[in-house]
Design an enzyme around this catalytic site. Structure first.
Site, PDB file in Angstrom:
ATOM      1  N   CYS A 151      -1.328  -4.118   3.822  1.00  0.00           N
ATOM      2  CA  CYS A 151      -1.919  -3.639   2.250  1.00  0.00           C
ATOM      3  C   CYS A 151      -0.984  -4.020   1.399  1.00  0.00           C
ATOM      4  O   CYS A 151       0.123  -4.136   1.558  1.00  0.00           O
ATOM      5  CB  CYS A 151      -2.283  -2.199   2.459  1.00  0.00           C
ATOM      6  SG  CYS A 151      -1.261  -1.060   2.163  1.00  0.00           S
ATOM      7  N   UNK A 196      -1.129   1.195  -2.046  1.00  0.00           N
ATOM      8  CA  UNK A 196      -0.609   2.499  -1.865  1.00  0.00           C
ATOM      9  C   UNK A 196      -0.043   2.563  -0.465  1.00  0.00           C
ATOM     10  O   UNK A 196       1.229   3.454  -0.293  1.00  0.00           O
ATOM     11  CB  UNK A 196      -1.808   3.363  -1.776  1.00  0.00           C
TER      12      UNK A 196
END
Length: 145
Positions: A45, A48
């Site tokens: 990703c 976060u």
């Protein structure tokens, strides 16, 4: 019957029992499974999850660009993984990177045969153009027989 162990012996026993459970970063390549390895892709990703993994983030943002035939692919919500691919982009293996340090990831990528350039724009020497794969065999003079 009870067995009494001295404190140093007890510590050694405890360390031996705990080590296998915590050694998730000791990936050893299965070279038979990795036949035809030609390229790699790090999937992770962009946000976060990666921000919590400082070592992996440093590898992703600073080191990937130095490796020939290794690319980055952002996938929302994905845990960081090194995906090893054949020349035809067939997936050979996935290696989780979350528990690894930057140095461990770099060592693994180099052990797998990826060429590390001195700078992102540096040229790749001809002998490493196919790295980590081996160059295609020269066609045999007797292929047509």
């Amino acid at each position: 019957m009870s067995i009494l162990l001295s404190p140093p012996s007890l510590l050694l026993l405890l360390a031996a029992l705990v080590a296998p459970a915590t050694s998730t970063t000791n990936y050893r390549p299965d070279w038979n499974r990795l036949r035809g390895l030609a390229r790699g892709r790090v999937e992770t990703c962009g946000g976060u999850q990666l921000n919590r993994l400082k070592e992996v983030k440093a590898f992703v943002t600073e080191d990937i660009q130095l490796y020939h035939n290794l690319v980055m692919k952002h996938l929302p919500g994905a845990d960081p993984e090194l995906v090893l691919l054949s020349r035809n982009y067939q997936e050979l293996e996935r290696i989780p990177l979350s528990q690894m340090t930057r140095d461990e990831i770099n060592a693994l990528v180099q052990e797998l045969g990826f060429y590390r350039k001195s700078a992102p724009e540096a040229q790749v020497p001809p002998e490493y153009l196919w790295a980590p794969a081996k160059p295609p065999e020269e066609a045999s003079e007797h292929d047509d027989l």
